[in-house]
Enzyme design. Structure first.
Site, PDB file in Angstrom:
ATOM      1  N   GLY A   1     -78.949 -18.229 -14.621  1.00 22.45           N
ATOM      2  CA  GLY A   1     -79.632 -19.861 -14.051  1.00 22.45           C
ATOM      3  C   GLY A   1     -78.938 -20.201 -12.775  1.00 22.45           C
ATOM      4  O   GLY A   1     -79.124 -19.468 -11.775  1.00 22.45           O
ATOM      5  N   SER A   2     -77.981 -20.959 -12.876  1.00 21.08           N
ATOM      6  CA  SER A   2     -77.177 -21.232 -11.801  1.00 21.08           C
ATOM      7  C   SER A   2     -76.179 -20.081 -11.244  1.00 21.08           C
ATOM      8  O   SER A   2     -75.709 -20.059 -10.456  1.00 21.08           O
ATOM      9  CB  SER A   2     -76.333 -22.382 -11.765  1.00 21.08           C
ATOM     10  N   CYS A   3     -75.911 -19.310 -12.210  1.00 21.47           N
ATOM     11  CA  CYS A   3     -74.936 -18.115 -12.278  1.00 21.47           C
ATOM     12  C   CYS A   3     -75.516 -17.094 -11.317  1.00 21.47           C
ATOM     13  O   CYS A   3     -76.552 -17.082 -11.140  1.00 21.47           O
ATOM     14  CB  CYS A   3     -74.637 -17.633 -13.655  1.00 21.47           C
ATOM     15  N   ILE A   4     -74.649 -16.232 -10.838  1.00 21.55           N
ATOM     16  CA  ILE A   4     -75.047 -15.330  -9.969  1.00 21.55           C
ATOM     17  C   ILE A   4     -74.664 -14.081 -10.397  1.00 21.55           C
ATOM     18  O   ILE A   4     -73.542 -13.747 -10.685  1.00 21.55           O
ATOM     19  CB  ILE A   4     -74.601 -15.432  -8.390  1.00 21.55           C
TER      20      ILE A   4
ATOM     21  N   GLY B   1     -78.595 -17.932  -8.864  1.00 21.58           N
ATOM     22  CA  GLY B   1     -78.368 -19.199  -8.189  1.00 21.58           C
ATOM     23  C   GLY B   1     -79.238 -20.132  -7.881  1.00 21.58           C
ATOM     24  O   GLY B   1     -79.555 -20.718  -7.046  1.00 21.58           O
TER      25      GLY B   1
END
Lengths: 168, 207
Positions: free
Chosen positions: A20-23, A85
């Site tokens: 999700g917001s992780c990369i 991201g």
């Protein structure tokens, strides 16, 4: 999640599920057939000394470089591909609002410092993604929830430059 | 007791007594939410014993469920004496069942809006129970409805509520609508400061 894996085996597939917001940060030496992938959750390690090396952008990039070098990769040949991201929610509780963008900035800065060019990326937007790095053909594919798996980058040693290449 | 990997309710950051108090809080909050859902649907709603999970961020995301499962979610930001997120998770098929019970078309704007309203009603009941029990003032903000991968949803929210502090606290309750294939997870994700405040109000704070 927060993890890091490396491989030099052609049949291996490294993946980050549910970014999700992780990369997902892939670092590869395509000539050598070596690749590593980290699932970065947050921009900087701050006080969290016990965290796994893949969790924070500032620590993940040096750890990725160490891992691929240990498998025989040459520093000057390293290239990166980024996926994730996203900003999935507009909620203003905690610092949730811009973590995806902050992660992207931190990962790009850490890669720039390590002088690793970003060859392709699918970053931002509002959707979660799963990233797969196929070590043998050296391709990166991306899939959204309920969607098709799409090739983002083809780094096979025979292709000089893939059509989706992004230069920085 | 030494921490065991993968075991629930184990943490070096919160004591067993504190986790018990939080689990009891979740029990009462989700009991109130289950009653609200039951009267809304005119059906019985069963409630499993809640879990209080205090785990490293990445493990907390894994503990909620399989990262690649597609789920419908409602997020309700909570502000006031503590900051937290209420998160409702429905397997996609169960969200469709719920829309059917409400007489709206799933996957449409009306369907999403109905799911959001369910989240609003359940979240508000839960929060009101919490507020009166811990003598706090809490206010829900408008719900957001997102259908996506479970791991992406939970990780995106938890990185915001607990950030760099390392340990995520998740209060997880499971609700099941009787005689219908419809279950949902109800999660409270307090910010790290919010957990400390909550424990203090419950009389089991760290100071």
């Amino acid at each position: 999640m927060g993890e890091l894996a490396a491989s030099a085996s052609a049949e291996d597939e490294l993946m980050s599920i549910g970014l999700g917001s992780c990369i997902g940060v892939a670092v590869v030496d395509r000539a050598r057939g070596v690749a590593a992938l980290a699932h970065v959750m947050l921009p900087d390690a701050a006080a969290d000394a016990a965290a796994p090396p893949g969790k924070y952008a500032d620590r993940a990039v040096p750890a990725l470089v160490r891992e691929v070098e240990a498998l025989g990769a040459r520093r000057v040949r390293l290239e990166a591909v980024l996926v994730g991201g996203a900003q999935m929610f507009d909620v203003g509780v905690g610092s949730a609002l811009d973590i995806g963008a902050r992660n992207a900035t931190a990962v790009r800065a850490a890669l720039a410092q390590a002088r690793i060019p970003v060859r392709a990326e699918e970053v931002g937007g509002r959707r979660g993604r799963t990233m797969r790095l196929h070590v043998g053909p050296m391709t990166v594919t991306v899939k959204e929830a309920g969607g098709r798996e799409v090739e983002l980058w083809n780094g096979s040693p025979s292709t000089r430059r893939s059509p989706v290449e992004v230069m920085h | 007791m030494p921490p065991q990997e993968g075991a629930p309710n184990v943490s070096t950051d919160y004591s067993d007594l504190q986790l018990d108090a939080l689990r009891e809080l979740a029990n009462i909050g989700s009991g109130t939410a289950a009653t609200a859902l039951a009267s809304l649907l005119g059906r019985e709603v069963e409630l499993a014993v809640p879990r209080a999970l205090a785990l490293p961020l990445a493990d907390a995301v894994d503990a909620v469920g399989p990262a690649d499962a597609t789920v419908s979610s409602v997020v309700l930001p909570i502000v006031g004496d503590i900051e937290a997120l209420v998160l409702l998770l429905f397997p996609t098929a169960d969200a469709e069942t719920l829309c059917g019970l409400l007489g709206v078309e799933p996957g449409t704007e009306v369907g999403d809006s109905a799911i959001g309203e369910i989240g609003n009603i359940l979240g508000t009941s839960y929060i009101n129970a919490l507020a009166s029990m811990a003598a706090m003032s809490l206010e829900p903000k408008p719900p957001h409805v997102v259908t996506d991968m479970l791991g992406a949803i939970v990780a995106s929210l938890l990185t915001g509520t607990v950030g760099e502090t390392g340990t995520a606290l998740v209060l997880d309750s499971e609700l099941e609508v009787a005689d219908a294939a419809c279950s949902l997870s109800f999660l409270l994700l307090p910010t790290t400061g919010g957990v400390a405040e909550l424990l203090g109000r419950l009389g089991v704070g760290n100071d």
